[in-house]
Design an enzyme around this catalytic site. Structure first.
Site, PDB file in Angstrom:
ATOM      1  N   HIS A 143      -0.822   4.620   0.133  1.00 30.61           N
ATOM      2  CA  HIS A 143      -1.370   5.650   0.646  1.00 30.61           C
ATOM      3  C   HIS A 143      -0.726   6.273   1.722  1.00 30.61           C
ATOM      4  O   HIS A 143      -0.855   5.672   2.973  1.00 30.61           O
ATOM      5  CB  HIS A 143      -2.765   5.142   1.065  1.00 30.61           C
ATOM      6  CG  HIS A 143      -3.549   4.592  -0.078  1.00 30.61           C
ATOM      7  ND1 HIS A 143      -3.529   3.398  -0.684  1.00 30.61           N
ATOM      8  CD2 HIS A 143      -4.500   5.184  -0.982  1.00 30.61           C
ATOM      9  CE1 HIS A 143      -4.252   3.399  -1.679  1.00 30.61           C
ATOM     10  NE2 HIS A 143      -4.922   4.375  -1.969  1.00 30.61           N
ATOM     11  N   ASP A 146       0.689  -1.127   0.153  1.00 32.48           N
ATOM     12  CA  ASP A 146      -0.041  -0.129   0.054  1.00 32.48           C
ATOM     13  C   ASP A 146       0.794   1.141   0.003  1.00 32.48           C
ATOM     14  O   ASP A 146       1.879   1.487   0.730  1.00 32.48           O
ATOM     15  CB  ASP A 146      -0.940   0.067   1.181  1.00 32.48           C
ATOM     16  CG  ASP A 146      -2.186   0.785   1.000  1.00 32.48           C
ATOM     17  OD1 ASP A 146      -2.102   1.749   0.330  1.00 32.48           O
ATOM     18  OD2 ASP A 146      -3.175   0.623   1.957  1.00 32.48           O
TER      19      ASP A 146
END
Length: 141
Positions: free
Chosen positions: A20, A18
């Site tokens: 983010h 990920d």
């Protein structure tokens, strides 16, 4: 042996593949402002990296976020790995878009608790909610 420190230490990061970073930065600032010492590992963090950082910093809790939907897969076995590494009972918190698609969060939370997580939070949980949970989990220790 726990050394005595005034501030509770958190290891924070975004697990798996990920990338983010925005939520991670918001949480970092919120936790720091709330008086925690935060070891922020950033994005794309493996279970092993969380555990190594927790050992290195003598952390009081591990806070994992995930926003790309694969959090459940990324978190499988985390409690067992913590136990094996000597972090028995360390509070594990997870939050964000931690599963694929729209699922009943009560069910999702049950699955994470079954995996040994102390708390699981749905998407868009306010940092204050997580801070409150951290106080509940840590203030008696």
């Amino acid at each position: 042996m726990k050394e005595h420190h005034d501030k509770k230490i958190l290891v924070l990061g975004v697990i798996g593949a990920d990338v983010h970073a925005v939520g991670n930065k918001i949480l970092y600032h919120a936790f720091t402002d709330a008086g925690f010492q935060v070891e922020n590992l950033g994005v794309m963090v493996s279970q092993e990296e969380f555990i190594a950082a927790a050992i290195e910093t003598d952390a009081d809790a591990i806070v994992i976020s995930s926003l790309y939907g694969q959090g459940e897969l990324d978190c499988v076995g985390m409690r067992e790995k913590c136990d094996e590494a000597g972090l028995t009972g360390i509070p594990l918190l997870v939050g964000g878009n931690i599963v694929v698609g729209k699922q009943d969060f009560n069910e999702v939370e049950k699955r994470f608790k079954a995996m040994g997580f102390d708390r699981a939070f749905p998407p868009n949980t306010a940092p204050e909610t997580t801070i409150e949970a951290l106080h509940e989990l840590l203030d008696d220790k």
